[in-house]
Design an enzyme around this catalytic site. Structure first.
Site, PDB file in Angstrom:
ATOM      1  N   SER B 132      49.229  55.807  39.311  1.00 48.24           N
ATOM      2  CA  SER B 132      50.186  54.725  39.489  1.00 48.24           C
ATOM      3  C   SER B 132      49.761  53.735  40.569  1.00 48.24           C
ATOM      4  O   SER B 132      50.329  52.672  40.698  1.00 48.24           O
ATOM      5  CB  SER B 132      51.562  55.302  39.834  1.00 48.24           C
ATOM      6  OG  SER B 132      51.489  55.983  41.058  1.00 48.24           O
ATOM      7  N   LYS B 171      55.170  51.557  47.009  1.00 44.15           N
ATOM      8  CA  LYS B 171      55.065  50.250  46.364  1.00 44.15           C
ATOM      9  C   LYS B 171      54.564  49.226  47.369  1.00 44.15           C
ATOM     10  O   LYS B 171      54.565  49.457  48.571  1.00 44.15           O
ATOM     11  CB  LYS B 171      56.451  49.793  45.859  1.00 44.15           C
ATOM     12  CG  LYS B 171      57.079  50.669  44.773  1.00 44.15           C
ATOM     13  CD  LYS B 171      56.578  50.301  43.398  1.00 44.15           C
ATOM     14  CE  LYS B 171      57.303  51.094  42.325  1.00 44.15           C
ATOM     15  NZ  LYS B 171      57.118  52.554  42.452  1.00 44.15           N
TER      16      LYS B 171
END
Lengths: 212, 212
Positions: B132, B171
Site C-alpha cells: 500500500s 498516509k
DNA sequence: TCAAATCAAACACATATGTTCTAATTAAGA
DNA sequence: TCTTAATTAGAACATATGTGTTTGATTTGA
C-alpha cells in the site's frame, strides 16, 4: 525514560546515569570508588547499598567480588558497529573499491549500526546518489549496507566490479548461459551483458535505510 | 577477521579471541589473570607483554593501572534504544494505538536502533504489510520508524487516527481548505477526505528500513 | 654463529577494589 | 508525636589486580 525508572531514588537515578555515561566514555565499567566520586557520595558503602538495590530492581548485573563487573540490564547499552560509508554510488559512476585496510580507517563518515542490523557480518555502506535504483525502491540519499562476498545467487542486488572498465556499480545479478546480465534497477536503463571473467562481485546488499 | 590481523602472533590472536568472547559472555572486560587462565598462559607478565603489543598495534585500548580496563578498538559501546514494533500496518487496517505505558512494555518485538538513527527521539516502529505504500518506495516487510507527534506539515508521511472509523493508517498528509486529504502512497488507491476534527496525527515517519 | 628479541616461570609489592560492620541520620507511617 | 524502616557515614578488612623484577630458556634474524 525507562519502565520502572519511577521507583528509583534520586541517588539510584544519579548512579544509573553515571554508569551509562562512564561506560560510553571509557568503554569499561567504573569501580565502586569511581562511582562514589562521580556522584559525590561520601562512602563506598552507600554506593554498594544502592548498587544492590539497582541490581534487585533489575537495572544492572554485578559479579560478586569482581572489580568493575557492573553491566546494564535493559540493553540501554550494546555493542555497536561503526560501518564506513565508503562513498556515493550512482549508475555508471566508478567507485574506488577500498582494500581491507582502508575499510576501517577512521577518517571516513561512519554509520552506527547495531549488531542486530549487521548480523555480526563485517559490512560496509554506500550512499545512493540519483534514482538509478528506483525500481528496487531505493531512492536518492538512501544508504545501502553491503556484506562483502565474492559470489551470489541470481536476482540478488550486488555491487560488482567490472575489471576492464574499472568501475563498480550496483546491479541485480543474473547468470545467463555463458554471460552475466547486470540489470539496472531502473526501467529506463539498459542491462549490461558481461563476460564472467570481467565481473567481480564485491558485496551483497543486505539492508537499505532511508532517513526522512 | 581484522585489518592487520596477519602480523599478530598466535598468542596475540588467542588473547584477542578470548577478549571478544569474554566480553560477549560477561559484558565486562577480563582481568589479566582471567586472560592468563583462559588462554593457558603461565605468567601474568606474558599476558601484559602481549596486551602491550595488542595495544601498540591498535587492536585494544587499556587504562594504566586500572583493572579490567581493556576495550576493543573496533566495536564501540554506545547507547542503543530498544524500539517496540507495535504491529503491522496495511492500508485500511485498523491499528490499535497504544498508550504511553504500553509503548515500553517488554513483551513485544523490539528493534535495536542507535542514537544516531533515532536522533534522541522517543520513536516507535511499525512493520508494513502489503504494497500500500509502494509509491513511497516502501515495500511489504519494510519497517518504518515513527516519531510521535500531533501535528505535521503538508506532504509528510504520518500515521493518522480516524476517530469515527477508529482506525489508524499511514498516509501522506495534505491540509486542503477546510478538509484534510489523506493520500495513500499507492496510485491504485483513492485518497480519503476527512474532517480535521476526525483526524488525529499519531506520528511522523522518520526512517524506513529494509532487510534483504 | 652471535646478538637481539621473545617467552617462561616465580616472586614481590603497592594499591585498587569489593565487602562488611556499626553508628548516625533521615524519611515515612501511624 | 513516637516507632520503624530506609538511607547515609565512616572506618576497616581481605583480597584481587596491575605492574615490575629477576633469571633462564627459546626463538629469530642478520
Amino acid at each position: 525514560m525507562d519502565p520502572q525508572m519511577a521507583d528509583l531514588s534520586l541517588r539510584q537515578k544519579t548512579i544509573l546515569q553515571f554508569l551509562i555515561e562512564f561506560m560510553e566514555d571509557n568503554q569499561y565499567p567504573p569501580s565502586v570508588r569511581e562511582i562514589q566520586n562521580g556522584c559525590d557520595i561520601s562512602s563506598t558503602s552507600v554506593v554498594d547499598y544502592n548498587l544492590r538495590h539497582l541490581e534487585e530492581k533489575g537495572f544492572i548485573n554485578r559479579g560478586k567480588e569482581i572489580s568493575r563487573s557492573i553491566s546494564l540490564e535493559n540493553n540501554q547499552i550494546k555493542r555497536t558497529i561503526s560501518v564506513p560509508i565508503l562513498g556515493k554510488i550512482a549508475a555508471g559512476v566508478p567507485l574506488p573499491m577500498p582494500s581491507e585496510n582502508d575499510l576501517w580507517s577512521t577518517d571516513q563518515e561512519m554509520l552506527e549500526l547495531t549488531e542486530d542490523q549487521t548480523q555480526g557480518k563485517k559490512v560496509f555502506a554506500l550512499m545512493v546518489e540519483g534514482t538509478s535504483m528506483i525500481d528496487a525502491l531505493i531512492n536518492d540519499g538512501d544508504i545501502v549496507v553491503l556484506e562483502p562476498t565474492s559470489s551470489c545467487d541470481n536476482g540478488e542486488m550486488v555491487a560488482v566490479w567490472l575489471k576492464n572498465e574499472n568501475e563498480t556499480t550496483l546491479k541485480k545479478f543474473f547468470h545467463e548461459g555463458n554471460k552475466i546480465r547486470l540489470q539496472p534497477m531502473n526501467a529506463t536503463m539498459e542491462p549490461i551483458f558481461a563476460d564472467p571473467a570481467n565481473v567481480e562481485i564485491q558485496g551483497r546488499v543486505v539492508t537499505a535505510i532511508r532517513s526522512m
